[in-house]
Write a protein that holds these residues in place. Sequence first.
Motif, PDB file in Angstrom:
ATOM      1  N   ASP A 108      22.940 -27.143   6.500  1.00 27.38           N
ATOM      2  CA  ASP A 108      22.509 -27.481   7.873  1.00 27.38           C
ATOM      3  C   ASP A 108      23.049 -26.465   8.875  1.00 27.38           C
ATOM      4  N   LEU A 109      24.343 -26.135   8.720  1.00 29.99           N
ATOM      5  CA  LEU A 109      24.965 -25.174   9.647  1.00 29.99           C
ATOM      6  C   LEU A 109      24.234 -23.829   9.568  1.00 29.99           C
ATOM      7  N   VAL A 110      23.959 -23.397   8.355  1.00 29.48           N
ATOM      8  CA  VAL A 110      23.318 -22.088   8.168  1.00 29.48           C
ATOM      9  C   VAL A 110      21.908 -22.098   8.783  1.00 29.48           C
ATOM     10  N   ILE A 111      21.122 -23.126   8.463  1.00 31.38           N
ATOM     11  CA  ILE A 111      19.742 -23.176   8.976  1.00 31.38           C
ATOM     12  C   ILE A 111      19.750 -23.254  10.510  1.00 31.38           C
ATOM     13  N   ASN A 112      20.676 -24.013  11.051  1.00 31.89           N
ATOM     14  CA  ASN A 112      20.703 -24.174  12.513  1.00 31.89           C
ATOM     15  C   ASN A 112      21.304 -22.962  13.233  1.00 31.89           C
ATOM     16  N   SER A 113      21.760 -21.970  12.458  1.00 28.15           N
ATOM     17  CA  SER A 113      22.249 -20.744  13.104  1.00 28.15           C
ATOM     18  C   SER A 113      21.118 -19.712  13.248  1.00 28.15           C
ATOM     19  N   PRO A 116      15.776 -20.438  16.704  1.00 28.11           N
ATOM     20  CA  PRO A 116      14.641 -21.329  16.428  1.00 28.11           C
ATOM     21  C   PRO A 116      13.291 -20.629  16.462  1.00 28.11           C
ATOM     22  N   GLU A 117      13.136 -19.644  17.354  1.00 27.48           N
ATOM     23  CA  GLU A 117      11.841 -18.968  17.462  1.00 27.48           C
ATOM     24  C   GLU A 117      11.584 -18.046  16.261  1.00 27.48           C
ATOM     25  N   HIS A 124      14.899 -25.650  11.379  1.00 28.03           N
ATOM     26  CA  HIS A 124      15.923 -25.758  12.439  1.00 28.03           C
ATOM     27  C   HIS A 124      15.726 -27.074  13.187  1.00 28.03           C
ATOM     28  N   ILE A 125      16.844 -27.670  13.554  1.00 25.15           N
ATOM     29  CA  ILE A 125      16.784 -28.988  14.201  1.00 25.15           C
ATOM     30  C   ILE A 125      15.928 -28.967  15.486  1.00 25.15           C
ATOM     31  N   SER A 126      15.907 -27.821  16.179  1.00 21.58           N
ATOM     32  CA  SER A 126      15.064 -27.728  17.387  1.00 21.58           C
ATOM     33  C   SER A 126      13.588 -27.823  17.022  1.00 21.58           C
ATOM     34  N   ASN A 127      13.210 -27.138  15.943  1.00 21.57           N
ATOM     35  CA  ASN A 127      11.803 -27.191  15.530  1.00 21.57           C
ATOM     36  C   ASN A 127      11.426 -28.581  15.017  1.00 21.57           C
ATOM     37  N   VAL A 128      12.369 -29.230  14.336  1.00 18.07           N
ATOM     38  CA  VAL A 128      12.113 -30.600  13.868  1.00 18.07           C
ATOM     39  C   VAL A 128      11.851 -31.506  15.078  1.00 18.07           C
ATOM     40  N   GLY A 129      12.671 -31.348  16.112  1.00 15.19           N
ATOM     41  CA  GLY A 129      12.516 -32.164  17.322  1.00 15.19           C
ATOM     42  C   GLY A 129      11.220 -31.847  18.066  1.00 15.19           C
ATOM     43  N   LEU A 130      10.892 -30.560  18.150  1.00 17.69           N
ATOM     44  CA  LEU A 130       9.655 -30.170  18.842  1.00 17.69           C
ATOM     45  C   LEU A 130       8.429 -30.739  18.121  1.00 17.69           C
TER      46      LEU A 130
END
Length: 300
Positions: A108-113, A116-117, A124-130
Amino acid sequence: MPATLIDGKAFAARVRSQVADHVTRLKSEHGITPGLAVVLVGEDPASQVYVRSKGKQTVEVGMKSVEHKLDVDTSEADLLAVIDQLNNDPEIHGILVQLPLPEHLDEDLVINSIAPEKDVDGFHISNVGLLGTGQKSMVPCTPLGCLMMLRDHHGSILGMDAVVVGRSNIVGKPMAQLLLGDSCTVTIAHSRTKDLPDVVRRADIVVAAVGRPEMIPGDWIKPGATVIDVGINRLDAPERGEGKTRLVGDVQFESCAEVAGAITPVPGGVGPMTIACLLANTVTACCRANGLAEPEGLTA
Ligand code: NDP
C-alpha cells in the motif's frame, strides 16, 4: 455453442492500434513521446514474463519503455527513491510497480507513493476514491478492458442487471464501480454470498473474478446473458504430455456457452485486454499531463 464469442485478442489488437495512432499524432503534432516505466522487484518468473510482455508491447505502439529491475532484497527506502525519481521525470507518464512485491515491502505504501496522475494501474488510493465518486481517474486495467468489451458488444449496458463475483481491490470492486458508472444495477458477490447460483441466475451480465477453476457452471447462467470470465487458472494437463498445463477461467466454458448470449474465452478473452488497457492508460495520462484532448473510447 449458441453464444457469440467475444474475442479479446482481436479487440486488444484494435485497442493497441488506436493507441499507436494516437502516439504517432502526439509525436508528429506535439513532439511528445508517451513513456511507461515498469518497476520489478525480485525474480518471480510469472512477473518477469508480464514485465517483458509489457515492455515489448509498449515499444511496439511507439512509446518509450523504461524497466527498473531491482534485487529481491531492495529496501523500501531504495524502492521509494526510484519511484520518486520517476514521479519527477517529465518523460515518464505512466509508472507501474509489478505486484506482488516481496514480503518485506509495504504494498500500500509503495503504490500510494506513485504520483496519482502517473498511476496507470489505477491502484493509488486517490484514483480509487475518484472512481468511487464518479470523477475522472486512472482506471484499473483489467476492469477497464472488461467494460470496453461490454460496451463494444452491447452498445449501451444501461439498466442491465450485473453480478460481479469477487470483491478484490484490483478487479471485483473497480469492476462494480465501472458497471455502476454505466448505470447497471450491480450486485457484488463473494465467498460469503448466500445462494450464489440464484444470485448469478438473475444477471444479464456476469463478471467472474474469483480465481477458482471452472467454478460457475452453465445452469447458473440466465439464458442470453453475457459472461465475462476474468479468471486465469492453470491446471495440470497430462493428456498434453508430461508436466504440461492448460489455462481455464472461473466459468465452465462449454456449458456456459450453451446458455449465454455472449462469452469471453480463456485464454484469449480478458487477458490480452489488460496490457492493451495499460497502454491506453499511459496515452491518457500523457494527454492529461500535457493538457491535450484524450483519445476517445480508451477510458471509462
Ligand atoms: P482475489 O483472490 O484477490 O479475489 C477473489 C475473490 O473471489 C474474493 O473476493 C473472494 O471472496 C471471491 N471468492 C473466492 N471463493 C469464492 C467462492 N467460492 N464463491 C464466491 N466468491 C468467491 O483474486 P483477484 O480478484 O486478484 O483475481 C481473480 C481472478 O482473476 C484470478 O483467477 C486471477 O488470476 C484473475 N486475474 C486475471 C487478470 C487478467 O488480466 N485477465 C488480472 C487480474 C486477475 P472473499 O473476498 O469473500 O474472500
